[in-house]
Design an enzyme around this catalytic site. Structure first.
Site, short mmCIF file in Angstrom:
data_model
loop_
_atom_site.label_atom_id
_atom_site.label_comp_id
_atom_site.label_asym_id
_atom_site.label_seq_id
_atom_site.Cartn_x
_atom_site.Cartn_y
_atom_site.Cartn_z
N GLU A 178 0.77 -0.94 -0.24
CA GLU A 178 -0.12 -0.22 -0.34
C GLU A 178 1.05 0.98 -0.20
OE1 GLU A 178 -2.88 0.46 3.38
OE2 GLU A 178 -3.13 2.25 2.89
N GLU B 105 -9.96 5.60 -0.08
CA GLU B 105 -9.47 4.07 0.06
C GLU B 105 -9.42 3.96 -1.29
OE1 GLU B 105 -8.25 2.33 2.39
OE2 GLU B 105 -8.96 2.84 3.95
#
Ligand SMILES: [Zn+2]
Length: 257
Positions: free
Chosen positions: A89, A218
């Site tokens: 990420e 997100e």
């Protein structure tokens, strides 16, 4: 790009000025549209690429308690999630932030970033909100890590008033969050149906510590293969950057209501 191509074309055609055809100086003046300021000129945007590549090697640093922005504490940071094929990420947010920075600069905005590399630790989540004091808005970039690998799609989060942001700022955060979700859908990203159109949370210290309008994206589910492929792609990252510019323009641009 367009400018240099046009300039090359002009340079490649020496007859333009020699054969009596109009030269650049005698061309009609540029229309107002062409000379007006870019849509986000005057706006400073804080971009927060979530996590950091060195977090895993500095557990003491990232596990330290920091202010959560609502009177409590929270761990400084986490290592973040990762795709099943090993794309972390922190790298996704870092690479995407470069695309966002370029797109915002092209749109005339100033950009400040919460971190300057992808191989160190931190900053802590309180600082990731507070550094945006130098800006007009904050966009925090993340990828989600839902265990269910069939789950996919993006969701956008804001915080209600009560942290460092007041009612007006929280309302602008919501407007920005909704605009970002719409802009992402327009580029072909799908919403994660497990979440509300706009998710409002009080437990995210990055958002709580922001005193300016702030959203957290997100951008997808990193453990879902389809989403991972999208998030790892240059095109996917460029689409996110495009959506950030579109959303900021809708809320803060010259033509914003
Ligand atoms: Zn994250």
């Amino acid at each position: 790009m367009v400018t240099s191509t046009s300039a090359e074309r002009v340079a490649d055609q020496p007859g333009d000025s020699a054969d009596g055809s109009p030269t650049a100086t005698s061309s009609p003046a540029a229309s107002p549209e062409e000379i007006s300021a870019p849509p986000l000129s005057g706006l400073t945007v804080a971009i927060d690429p979530g996590h950091n590549g060195g977090n895993g090697a500095h557990p003491d640093t990232i596990s330290a308690d920091v202010p959560d922005g609502r009177g409590g504490t929270k761990a400084c940071n986490t290592v973040g999630t990762s795709s099943d094929d090993g794309y972390p990420e922190h790298r996704f947010t870092w690479e995407t932030a470069q695309e966002v920075q370029t797109a915002l600069s092209d749109a005339g905005a100033e950009v400040v970033m919460s971190r300057s590399s992808d191989d160190s630790a931190g900053p802590c989540v309180d600082e990731r909100g507070r550094f945006a004091d130098a800006a007009d808005a904050l966009v925090s970039l993340h990828g989600n890590g839902t265990e269910d690998r069939s789950a996919r799609g993006f969701h956008v989060i804001t915080a209600p008033a009560g942290g460092r942001a007041g009612d007006d700022t929280a309302r602008t955060s919501e407007a920005l969050g909704r605009a970002l979700a719409e802009a992402l859908e327009a580029t072909g990203f799908d919403r994660n149906p497990a979440y509300d159109d706009l998710v409002v949370r009080t437990d995210l210290a990055t958002l709580n510590n922001a005193a300016v309008p702030a959203v957290m994206l997100e951008a997808g589910e990193m453990r879902n293969a389809e989403d991972a492929e999208l998030l790892e792609s240059r095109q996917g990252q460029e689409h996110i950057a495009e959506a950030v510019v579109t959303a900021l323009t809708a809320v803060f641009g010259d033509a914003a209501p």
